[in-house]
Scaffold this active site. Sequence first.
Site, short mmCIF file in Angstrom:
data_model
loop_
_atom_site.label_atom_id
_atom_site.label_comp_id
_atom_site.label_asym_id
_atom_site.label_seq_id
_atom_site.Cartn_x
_atom_site.Cartn_y
_atom_site.Cartn_z
N GLU A 101 0.82 -1.22 0.00
CA GLU A 101 0.00 0.00 0.00
C GLU A 101 0.85 1.26 0.00
O GLU A 101 0.54 2.24 -0.69
CB GLU A 101 -0.96 0.00 1.20
CG GLU A 101 -2.12 -0.97 1.06
CD GLU A 101 -1.75 -2.42 1.32
OE1 GLU A 101 -0.66 -2.65 1.90
OE2 GLU A 101 -2.51 -3.32 0.94
N HIS A 107 -11.73 -4.80 7.51
CA HIS A 107 -12.40 -4.58 6.23
C HIS A 107 -13.67 -3.75 6.40
O HIS A 107 -14.48 -3.67 5.49
CB HIS A 107 -12.80 -5.91 5.57
CG HIS A 107 -11.67 -6.69 5.00
ND1 HIS A 107 -10.67 -7.21 5.77
CD2 HIS A 107 -11.38 -7.04 3.72
CE1 HIS A 107 -9.82 -7.87 5.00
NE2 HIS A 107 -10.22 -7.78 3.75
#
Lengths: 379, 322
Positions: free
Chosen positions: B60, B129
């Site tokens: 990321e 999530h």
Amino acid sequence: MPITKVFSTEIERVSILDEHGKFDEKLGKGLIPDADLLRLYESMVACRHLDEVAFRLQRSGRMGTYPQNMGQEANSLGAAYALNKDDWLVPCYRENCGLFWRGVPMELILLHWMGDERGNAIPRELYCTPLAIPIGTQMLHATGLAWASKYRGEKRLACTFFGDGATSEGDFHEACNFAANLEIPVIFFCQNNFWAISVPGKIQCSAPTVAQRAIAYGMKTVQCDGNDLFAVVKCVRDMAAYTRETGKPAFIEGVTYRLGDHTTADDARRYRDAAEVEMWKTRDPITRLKAYMKDRKIWNDSKEGELKEKVEKEIAAAVERAETIAAPTRDDFFNAMYAELPPDLERQRDTMQTHGLGEDPAQLEGAEVRQLDHPEHAH
Amino acid sequence: MANLTLVQAINLALVQEMEKDDRVIILGEDVGPNGGVFRVTEGLHKRFGAHRVVDSPLAESGIIGTSIGLAMAGLRPVPEIQFEGFLGPAYDQLCSHAARMRTRTRGAFTVPMTVRVPVGGGIHAPELHSDSPESIYAHTPGLKVVMPSSPYDAKGLLVASIRDPDPVIFFEPKRIYRAFREEVPEDEYVIPLGQARVVCEGEEMTMVSWGSSVIQCMQAIERTGRNIELIDLRTIYPLDMDAIEASVKKTGRCVIVHEAPKTCGLGAEISARIMERCFLHLEAPVQRVTGFDTIMPYYKLELEYLPDAARIARAIEETAAY
């Protein structure tokens, strides 16, 4: 099933002018024309002198924390010399010499360390990115910059600098992996100066060379004597040719040494042997090159004296320029926050002018607001 | 005009912006042939090629860091991070560089990128999530933060974000990715960043929300049958405080609803601003209906955590009765 060897490699180390003044004619001949050599030497001497002046400015309160470049000048200078003028230079903060060679005005670098963001407003046509404090993060920017060139079909590559400490950061590994896998033309230049503030290199990398880290990413890699301007120029030139030709990244470990403290806020005597520093002084890139030029009879003490005088004047003028630039105005930190200042920030800026408590100035209409004196804010 | 889901509306915006401007490129994990884990980038790889829709390594910080370089060099990268919980590794690049590059260089370098990130709970996903970190990024000067609540808004806001000269985090509420459809024009339109939308007008009370919570607010309003003005922020930062102020001065009451934890959530900020601007107009304390200051639970309990219509309706009644 037999055991077979699936991988083996070796890493070359390049040295052309060693610390004893021995010059490898085969590798070094014609590498740098004498006229250029004199200019490069002059540039290193100027950079060194700027370090001394900046140190004094910091100690006398005229400059904030400053990281000296002393001992490492050959690395970024050799790279800036070997690269094209429009290849990206993506520095850490010990790359003054390369930035000056590229054309970044000295007063900008001074201004930056004097606590003024305008020092980082480096003209885009110089293809140098700003100085920044996070460690190791700029290697990803270099990868993105070079990626953009590849995307546009340009041959412009990026060369990014970082220390041995930065190779412990995750972003270093992400940058190497992105560049290698996506085939992005970046040169990763590690200035291995053996110390990340007080932490020695062996705590950053237990392998015998930093260069071999690149092998894990399938990247071409070399170690060079980073205190030998000739070796740096050769390595960067060779890697740039390879990178431009293949579009693939390359890695250079410039073995050098930080002769000064980490910054003016540090005292390296607390953690470093004086003997080690003395030993590295004998490998100083400037004295080494001077000895070589004297041997070759293209340099002498009288020229050295003239240069010293010239450089002192040049640096004094740069300091004067930096110190006489009008101070930023008190609302300057609102400027350049966004392309267009959001209304809310405009309000905060206006509130600041009234010395209010954060109220909406519109609410203060008609109310008696005492204007406070803030002499410390006055310019 | 087509009847589209949020996912399709975002996909349409990406297609049109990529066709219009070859500086726009997409990068991230699985965004290529796979079309993204939520299929938001479906078909783009085939249409625009591997050089414009790039499957990146799984990293990321790498995705955001290289996007910063791409943007500094003049492109308009649209990186995708698969879930908001994985923004953590990219936080340093976002806050130390993307947010600061313009001011650091006094405008010599800028970072016109749009980071697309699915956000929030409600889809039975595993841990990390389902979070709602919008206030962390709204608290970072230099970034802009957007969160649409409808397909129509998503298209117009995404176009505005991609064209914005500053870094934008575009949070996509995954709970409503496919929950409903809406008429979305094929034609180009832009919804300017920083402008809230009055979802429905009312006199009795103001409600402020954003993202998928807007849907729960609408259900709660219906349930109470009260005459309530619902404001969808659309942009978290810059915050359209003028719209909230105008509404609260009219109604005198306000309930703020968000999925994120209560402490230092955006509701706290809005509430404080209402105190600054509308104190003498208030008939009741500003109330907040939020997630809790706990880790977002695994999905068996996620609907207990998220503000639902029943909880919001109770807050409406309590505020109305004050």
